[in-house]
Design an enzyme around this catalytic site. Structure first.
Site, mmCIF file in Angstrom:
data_model
loop_
_atom_site.group_PDB
_atom_site.id
_atom_site.type_symbol
_atom_site.label_atom_id
_atom_site.label_comp_id
_atom_site.label_asym_id
_atom_site.label_seq_id
_atom_site.Cartn_x
_atom_site.Cartn_y
_atom_site.Cartn_z
ATOM 1 N N TYR A 133 -32.527 -81.730 -10.243
ATOM 2 C CA TYR A 133 -32.000 -80.546 -10.911
ATOM 3 C C TYR A 133 -30.653 -80.885 -11.546
ATOM 4 O O TYR A 133 -30.412 -80.617 -12.718
ATOM 5 C CB TYR A 133 -31.847 -79.392 -9.912
ATOM 6 C CG TYR A 133 -31.338 -78.113 -10.537
ATOM 7 C CD1 TYR A 133 -32.227 -77.141 -10.988
ATOM 8 C CD2 TYR A 133 -29.973 -77.882 -10.699
ATOM 9 C CE1 TYR A 133 -31.777 -75.977 -11.583
ATOM 10 C CE2 TYR A 133 -29.506 -76.729 -11.301
ATOM 11 C CZ TYR A 133 -30.409 -75.773 -11.735
ATOM 12 O OH TYR A 133 -29.956 -74.622 -12.338
ATOM 13 N N SER A 177 -31.609 -40.522 -8.451
ATOM 14 C CA SER A 177 -31.531 -40.797 -7.020
ATOM 15 C C SER A 177 -32.857 -40.396 -6.383
ATOM 16 O O SER A 177 -33.749 -39.888 -7.056
ATOM 17 C CB SER A 177 -30.362 -40.044 -6.403
ATOM 18 O OG SER A 177 -30.334 -38.738 -6.860
ATOM 19 N N LEU A 178 -32.981 -40.624 -5.097
ATOM 20 C CA LEU A 178 -34.225 -40.343 -4.396
ATOM 21 C C LEU A 178 -33.989 -39.248 -3.367
ATOM 22 O O LEU A 178 -32.922 -39.176 -2.766
ATOM 23 C CB LEU A 178 -34.708 -41.596 -3.670
ATOM 24 C CG LEU A 178 -35.170 -42.774 -4.531
ATOM 25 C CD1 LEU A 178 -35.313 -44.022 -3.681
ATOM 26 C CD2 LEU A 178 -36.490 -42.430 -5.211
ATOM 27 N N LYS A 224 -36.556 -50.043 1.067
ATOM 28 C CA LYS A 224 -35.400 -49.419 0.419
ATOM 29 C C LYS A 224 -34.211 -50.349 0.649
ATOM 30 O O LYS A 224 -33.654 -50.405 1.736
ATOM 31 C CB LYS A 224 -35.102 -48.036 0.972
ATOM 32 C CG LYS A 224 -33.932 -47.389 0.232
ATOM 33 C CD LYS A 224 -33.816 -45.928 0.471
ATOM 34 C CE LYS A 224 -32.835 -45.266 -0.492
ATOM 35 N NZ LYS A 224 -31.561 -45.949 -0.671
ATOM 36 N N ARG A 236 -25.205 -48.619 -11.621
ATOM 37 C CA ARG A 236 -25.788 -47.288 -11.741
ATOM 38 C C ARG A 236 -24.708 -46.248 -12.082
ATOM 39 O O ARG A 236 -24.949 -45.333 -12.845
ATOM 40 C CB ARG A 236 -26.445 -46.912 -10.410
ATOM 41 C CG ARG A 236 -26.951 -45.500 -10.353
ATOM 42 C CD ARG A 236 -27.710 -45.273 -9.060
ATOM 43 N NE ARG A 236 -28.288 -43.963 -9.030
ATOM 44 C CZ ARG A 236 -27.663 -42.878 -8.577
ATOM 45 N NH1 ARG A 236 -26.443 -42.978 -8.121
ATOM 46 N NH2 ARG A 236 -28.259 -41.706 -8.587
ATOM 47 N N CYS A 294 4.964 -36.064 14.983
ATOM 48 C CA CYS A 294 4.184 -36.999 14.175
ATOM 49 C C CYS A 294 4.367 -38.431 14.689
ATOM 50 O O CYS A 294 5.508 -38.882 14.827
ATOM 51 C CB CYS A 294 4.631 -36.906 12.718
ATOM 52 S SG CYS A 294 3.922 -38.187 11.671
ATOM 53 N N CYS A 330 7.851 -38.309 5.618
ATOM 54 C CA CYS A 330 6.934 -39.102 6.442
ATOM 55 C C CYS A 330 6.371 -40.304 5.673
ATOM 56 O O CYS A 330 5.802 -40.141 4.597
ATOM 57 C CB CYS A 330 5.796 -38.205 6.894
ATOM 58 S SG CYS A 330 4.594 -39.041 7.917
HETATM 59 S S1 IVH Z 1 -36.503 -46.413 -7.267
HETATM 60 C C1 IVH Z 1 -36.714 -42.755 -9.634
HETATM 61 N N1 IVH Z 1 -36.946 -48.230 -5.424
HETATM 62 O O1 IVH Z 1 -32.098 -46.042 -3.898
HETATM 63 C C2 IVH Z 1 -36.375 -43.603 -8.494
HETATM 64 N N2 IVH Z 1 -34.786 -47.274 -5.566
HETATM 65 O O2 IVH Z 1 -31.545 -43.125 -3.884
HETATM 66 C C3 IVH Z 1 -35.319 -44.584 -8.784
HETATM 67 N N3 IVH Z 1 -33.193 -48.153 -3.944
HETATM 68 O O3 IVH Z 1 -29.859 -45.917 -6.530
HETATM 69 C C4 IVH Z 1 -35.054 -45.555 -7.729
HETATM 70 N N4 IVH Z 1 -34.556 -49.576 -2.982
HETATM 71 O O4 IVH Z 1 -30.226 -48.158 -5.485
HETATM 72 C C5 IVH Z 1 -36.056 -47.389 -5.971
HETATM 73 N N5 IVH Z 1 -37.464 -49.840 -3.842
HETATM 74 C C6 IVH Z 1 -36.579 -49.026 -4.406
HETATM 75 C C7 IVH Z 1 -35.245 -48.940 -3.956
HETATM 76 C C8 IVH Z 1 -34.384 -48.032 -4.553
HETATM 77 C C9 IVH Z 1 -33.338 -49.096 -3.000
HETATM 78 C C10 IVH Z 1 -31.953 -47.392 -4.183
HETATM 79 C C11 IVH Z 1 -31.435 -47.459 -5.572
HETATM 80 C C12 IVH Z 1 -31.130 -46.048 -5.991
HETATM 81 C C13 IVH Z 1 -31.233 -45.311 -4.701
HETATM 82 C C14 IVH Z 1 -31.804 -43.945 -4.948
#
Ligand code: IVH
Length: 675
Positions: A37, A83-84, A116, A137, A409, A433
């Protein structure tokens, strides 16, 4: 091979290096020794050296290319990064599946299941197959441009291995640090005597936000892809499962721990399998993610506010462990709130060793019946501050001691007060303080207070950290040479700052009162107090009863003022401020003052020859009048100076009398009230 031209050879080397890289960093299965490499890499470097036109940004030699930057540019995401929704129990999962089936009107639904990742979400934009832009993000709408840093991550392809790449492809995924890399990094930190990172997530976040990409490159970051954002000229497959396959073909790392399953039963089976293998995974996860597999069905399900209805993050339960309360310390926050903190026998929980837990306040300690010496259950979830869940009462040793909030304090010795109805106990030495120093100075200097232009966060940090300034009066003793010596401070900025400090000496009583930072005394209350008392000595001498004669001042505000002024340390600072030459135009107390403008409403417009806006307002208010921002039929007078705005026209339209400064002043000296 040797007869090859440099162009073809460079391409060949790049392709080979990309492949080795992929095998090493993504597949974790190198096919060539490191030496080979390196040989290829050096040959490519030499070729590019000799023929600079061959040096393309997607060349493996160009991962750490750009210079450090000042800050990160903002990038607006083309498709928001959502977000989820979270679930924590079997019940939550069953409920999620039930709703999905109801909306889709199906007996059973197929789901793509993934880990996750506990890292940071990023977006990678490939234009014509080249990594062009990478961002964090952020808040989901806008993130930061961390392209240069993301380029240093070997698992991220700089180039898509396609003959005719799409014009645009946005790949989304998670940047993280593998556990073994994290441990190695912390060992190295320890060997250098540097601070240890709390967990892989924090280490990854710190690395990604380095302004110098060369520093990011020294931190071993990884990446996993889990989705796409915008795509032009790249046909999106039909399902999440297939998408992951396609991303893998493009040489993106995708987790091998993924599955497409049927129904809630399949989800729960995936969850328990992942719970089992979690400790053996090379990276941290804080749960699993379920996504309805078919994209057509995802679309049908849609979104609720910021989270898709088609996905669920099933989080692992927060971990708990048994520890012991060795002692309870009290910390003083920037605003003077006292927080009791438990010192714990170190315990490994939720992936880190925990030695402290916040106990929030006195009531919380009583409620949980926590004593020093108790055995306690400690919980830590994700990035949240560890907390004490409960006490094992059966194990309480006879020598266990109850906690008593100190009456002074622990930082500055000022009295500790706790207002009625408030959970927090506070240090009353706000101006003095050390724990509240920076906050107090920023508050003091802000525009609506003493208005010291240029004295912001960074400078306050510098002044306090270097020991030059402890309390606000120290500002007035600063000299040019000392200031100009501070890092990042030139002669010019030092002069400007000194001028601004000097200018602030001339102020109004209400600004001064506001600047002291008395709890519950905002700008309006400060103005009411100034108007009522006319000058500082009257305010300093006031008791609870006379304070409550000021409009809007009730028992709580009165108590705050008395607590503040009752603290000797604050009094000393106030005296020193007055010695520094801070001054204002005093007035007799309201009760002894004629009120020629009582009940009247005035509007100011334009620049007056002698009085500033603030002074004019203070005088009008001192005479019982009110100043408002717009002219109406109920306005008694409009006071106009040079360059008046549309307010003057409006006054003329409505027939509101218009005064100039001298007319205002004579009105102020006239006693129109019928006594
Ligand atoms: S999908 C529409 N897949 O979770 C859904 N997110 O709470 C978009 N995350 O900011 C996210 N593992 O950083 C997705 N397998 C996964 C994930 C994941 C971690 C995080 C991601 C996002 C957060 C949402």
């Amino acid at each position: 091979m040797k007869s090859q031209g440099p162009v073809a050879r460079a391409r060949e080397l790049r392709e080979a290096l990309d492949l080795f890289n992929y095998q090493y960093y993504v597949l974790d299965a190198p096919t060539v020794p490191d030496a080979q490499y390196d040989r290829f890499f050096r040959e490519l470097q030499a070729l590019e050296e000799a023929h600079p036109e061959l040096r393309t940004p997607d060349s493996p030699t160009q991962r750490v290319g750009s210079a450090p930057r000042e800050g990160f540019r903002e990038i607006r995401h083309k498709v928001p990064m959502l977000s989820l929704n979270n679930g924590f129990s079997e019940e939550d999962v069953l409920h999620f599946d039930r709703r999905v089936r109801e909306i889709l009107q199906r007996e059973q639904v197929a789901y793509a299941c993934e880990p996750k990742f506990d890292g940071l979400a990023v977006s990678l934009l490939y234009r014509d197959g080249r990594l062009d832009e990478g961002s964090t993000r952020g808040d989901g709408e806008t993130g930061e441009d961390v392209t240069a840093n993301l380029r240093t991550i070997r698992a991220i392809p700089l180039r898509l291995p396609l003959d005719s790449p799409p014009p645009l492809l946005e790949v989304r995924g998670e940047v993280l640090m593998e556990k073994r890399d994290f441990e190695a990094l912390n060992r190295a930190q320890a060997a250098r005597g540097e601070k240890l990172f709390v967990n892989p997530r924090n280490a990854a976040a710190g690395a990604l936000r380095q302004l110098d990409p060369a520093l990011t490159a020294q931190r071993p970051l990884s990446f996993f892809a889990y989705g796409v954002g915008e795509a032009v000229g790249w046909p999106i497959p039909d399902s999440q499962g297939e998408l992951m396959e396609r991303l893998a073909q493009l040489r993106f790392p995708v987790p091998s721990e993924r599955a497409v399953v049927q129904g809630a039963e399949g989800l729960l089976r995936f969850f328990s399998k992942m719970s089992e293998i979690r400790p053996a995974l090379r990276y941290d996860i804080d749960g699993v993610v379920y996504k309805v597999n078919a994209f057509s069905q995802q679309q049908e399900l849609g979104f609720v506010s910021r989270a898709p209805r088609f996905a669920l993050a099933h989080k692992f339960p927060a971990e708990e462990a048994l520890s012991e309360i060795l002692d309870i310390d009290v910390q003083v926050g920037r605003t003077g709130a006292l927080t009791p903190v438990a010192r714990l026998r170190p315990v490994f929980v939720g992936g880190v060793t925990v030695t402290n837990a916040t106990l929030h306040n006195e009531d919380e300690i009583r409620r949980k019946d926590i004593h020093i010496g108790d055995q306690v259950w400690v919980r830590r979830a994700g990035d949240v501050i560890p907390e004490v869940v409960s006490v094992v009462l059966a194990e309480r040793p006879p020598q266990a001691r109850a906690f008593v909030m100190p009456s002074r304090c622990p930082i500055c010795g000022s009295r500790v007060v706790r207002s009625e109805g408030e959970a927090a106990s506070r240090c009353s030495g706000g101006l003095y303080c050390p724990a509240q120093r920076k906050q107090a100075l920023l508050h003091f200097a802000q525009r609506r207070a003493m208005d010291i232009d240029g004295l912001g966060d960074k400078l306050v940090d510098q002044l306090v950290d270097s020991g030059l300034v402890r309390t606000p009066p120290d500002l007035y003793g600063l000299g040019l040479a000392t200031l100009a010596d501070l890092p990042r401070m030139g002669d010019k900025s030092a002069r400007n700052l000194l001028e601004a400090i000097d200018r602030s000496r001339e102020t109004t009583l209400s600004r001064f009162i506001f600047a002291l930072g008395i709890r519950n005394v905002g700008e309006t209350t400060a103005r009411d107090l100034a108007r009522h008392f006319g000058d500082l000595p009257a305010l300093l001498a006031a008791d609870g009863e006379s304070l409550q004669q000021v409009p809007e001042v009730g028992p709580v505000v009165a108590r705050s003022i008395l607590d503040f002024l009752g603290e000797e340390h604050n009094r000393e600072v106030i005296d020193r401020l007055l010695d520094c030459g801070i001054r204002w135009v005093a007035a007799p107390a309201l009760a002894q003052r004629p009120q020629p403008l009582a009940g009247m409403t005035l509007v100011l417009t334009g620049v007056l020859p002698h009085l500033s806006r603030d002074e004019a307002r203070a005088r009008i208010e001192g005479a019982g009048g009110k100043v408002t921002g717009s002219v109406s039929k109920r306005t008694h007078y409009v006071v106009a100076g040079a360059d008046p705005g549309s307010k003057l026209e409006r006054a003329q339209e409505l027939g509101v009398p218009v005064l100039d400064e001298s007319q205002l002043l004579s009105l102020l000296n006239q006693d129109l009230s019928k006594s």
